[in-house]
Scaffold this motif. Structure first.
Motif, mmCIF file in Angstrom:
data_model
loop_
_atom_site.group_PDB
_atom_site.id
_atom_site.type_symbol
_atom_site.label_atom_id
_atom_site.label_comp_id
_atom_site.label_asym_id
_atom_site.label_seq_id
_atom_site.Cartn_x
_atom_site.Cartn_y
_atom_site.Cartn_z
ATOM 1 N N PRO A 61 -22.591 -53.517 -39.807
ATOM 2 C CA PRO A 61 -21.595 -54.303 -40.544
ATOM 3 C C PRO A 61 -20.546 -54.932 -39.631
ATOM 4 N N GLY A 62 -20.264 -54.291 -38.507
ATOM 5 C CA GLY A 62 -19.299 -54.869 -37.566
ATOM 6 C C GLY A 62 -19.797 -56.172 -36.973
ATOM 7 N N VAL A 63 -21.056 -56.182 -36.560
ATOM 8 C CA VAL A 63 -21.628 -57.406 -35.988
ATOM 9 C C VAL A 63 -21.711 -58.500 -37.044
ATOM 10 N N VAL A 64 -22.144 -58.152 -38.243
ATOM 11 C CA VAL A 64 -22.292 -59.160 -39.299
ATOM 12 C C VAL A 64 -20.931 -59.757 -39.676
ATOM 13 N N LEU A 65 -19.939 -58.915 -39.902
ATOM 14 C CA LEU A 65 -18.628 -59.437 -40.318
ATOM 15 C C LEU A 65 -17.929 -60.197 -39.193
ATOM 16 N N THR A 66 -17.966 -59.649 -37.978
ATOM 17 C CA THR A 66 -17.360 -60.355 -36.846
ATOM 18 C C THR A 66 -18.087 -61.676 -36.613
ATOM 19 N N GLY A 67 -19.399 -61.635 -36.666
ATOM 20 C CA GLY A 67 -20.182 -62.850 -36.462
ATOM 21 C C GLY A 67 -19.929 -63.905 -37.523
ATOM 22 N N LEU A 68 -19.827 -63.472 -38.783
ATOM 23 C CA LEU A 68 -19.530 -64.441 -39.842
ATOM 24 C C LEU A 68 -18.154 -65.059 -39.668
ATOM 25 N N GLY A 69 -17.181 -64.231 -39.298
ATOM 26 C CA GLY A 69 -15.838 -64.764 -39.041
ATOM 27 C C GLY A 69 -15.862 -65.811 -37.939
ATOM 28 N N LEU A 70 -16.539 -65.491 -36.831
ATOM 29 C CA LEU A 70 -16.673 -66.461 -35.743
ATOM 30 C C LEU A 70 -17.453 -67.694 -36.185
ATOM 31 N N HIS A 71 -18.547 -67.466 -36.897
ATOM 32 C CA HIS A 71 -19.387 -68.581 -37.340
ATOM 33 C C HIS A 71 -18.585 -69.584 -38.171
ATOM 34 N N PHE A 72 -17.816 -69.095 -39.135
ATOM 35 C CA PHE A 72 -17.072 -70.021 -39.988
ATOM 36 C C PHE A 72 -15.980 -70.755 -39.223
ATOM 37 N N HIS A 73 -15.372 -70.099 -38.251
ATOM 38 C CA HIS A 73 -14.386 -70.805 -37.418
ATOM 39 C C HIS A 73 -15.059 -71.883 -36.571
ATOM 40 N N ILE A 74 -16.177 -71.519 -35.938
ATOM 41 C CA ILE A 74 -16.852 -72.476 -35.056
ATOM 42 C C ILE A 74 -17.472 -73.611 -35.868
ATOM 43 N N ALA A 75 -18.062 -73.291 -37.027
ATOM 44 C CA ALA A 75 -18.696 -74.329 -37.859
ATOM 45 C C ALA A 75 -17.674 -75.356 -38.340
ATOM 46 N N ASN A 76 -16.425 -74.936 -38.538
ATOM 47 C CA ASN A 76 -15.382 -75.874 -38.965
ATOM 48 C C ASN A 76 -14.883 -76.739 -37.818
ATOM 49 N N LYS A 77 -15.106 -76.308 -36.584
ATOM 50 C CA LYS A 77 -14.576 -77.038 -35.434
ATOM 51 C C LYS A 77 -15.639 -77.863 -34.702
ATOM 52 N N LEU A 78 -16.883 -77.394 -34.688
ATOM 53 C CA LEU A 78 -17.945 -78.102 -33.964
ATOM 54 C C LEU A 78 -18.989 -78.636 -34.943
ATOM 55 N N ASP A 79 -19.215 -79.919 -34.895
ATOM 56 C CA ASP A 79 -20.215 -80.525 -35.773
ATOM 57 C C ASP A 79 -21.636 -80.140 -35.366
ATOM 58 N N THR A 80 -21.831 -79.802 -34.099
ATOM 59 C CA THR A 80 -23.164 -79.470 -33.619
ATOM 60 C C THR A 80 -23.568 -78.030 -33.913
ATOM 61 N N TRP A 81 -22.630 -77.208 -34.383
ATOM 62 C CA TRP A 81 -22.938 -75.801 -34.668
ATOM 63 C C TRP A 81 -23.827 -75.721 -35.904
ATOM 64 N N PRO A 82 -24.914 -74.959 -35.854
ATOM 65 C CA PRO A 82 -25.817 -74.881 -37.022
ATOM 66 C C PRO A 82 -25.176 -74.120 -38.177
ATOM 67 N N ASP A 83 -25.026 -74.793 -39.284
ATOM 68 C CA ASP A 83 -24.499 -74.150 -40.496
ATOM 69 C C ASP A 83 -25.697 -73.893 -41.397
#
Length: 162
Positions: A61-83
């Motif tokens: 759960p630590g990896v999933v929650l930390t990863g999701l938090g990072l993913h949503f931050h990066i997806a909002n900032k980089l258009d090339t990030w896979p959403d």
């Protein structure tokens, strides 16, 4: 001997710092006042509990929650990030594999999740490549749900844990 839990302490300190920075309008973290930062903090709490507290079941759960938090931050900032939903499966695979490193269990499940995540993340490119080679693989996308159901049933009803 009882294990020390780091989960509540890390989460409360993280939330405290988050709300303190938000209250005093700390401009360095202006773009980070969102629920995805809170997901990241909770994930860090689970990771601290998993690694520092040796509660290895907290790693996933630590990896999933930390990863999701990072993913949503990066997806909002980089258009090339896979959403893409494959990102979630990739995080689950990473969590299972990191748990395997500490416990020595569930390597096969981690590899299966990693393979499924890779296929989902690159399926569009695979279809384009297959079409260029003269093959039509578009009907395969109709069978994804059945593959997940079959693998899930296998792990539930047929695979024995050691």
């Amino acid at each position: 001997m009882k294990k020390k839990s780091y989960l509540s302490g890390v989460i409360l300190i993280g939330f405290g710092i988050y709300f303190l920075f938000q209250q005093y309008h700390f401009s360095l973290f202006e773009g980070f006042y969102s629920w995805s930062t809170l997901l990241f903090i909770v994930g860090l709490g689970f990771l601290a509990n998993g690694y520092l507290g040796k509660a290895y079941e907290s790693i996933l759960p630590g990896v999933v929650l930390t990863g999701l938090g990072l993913h949503f931050h990066i997806a909002n900032k980089l258009d090339t990030w896979p959403d893409h939903s494959g990102i979630f499966l990739l995080l689950v695979a990473l969590g299972i594999l990191l748990t395997y490193v500490k416990t020595g269990t569930n390597l096969f499940q981690g590899i299966i999740f990693l393979a499924m995540a890779t296929l989902l993340l690159f399926f569009d490119r695979l279809l384009v490549w297959a079409n260029q080679q003269g093959h039509n693989l578009s009907s395969i996308s109709q069978f994804w749900p059945f593959l997940f159901i079959i693998l899930g049933a296998y792990f539930l009803f047929f695979k024995k844990s050691r």
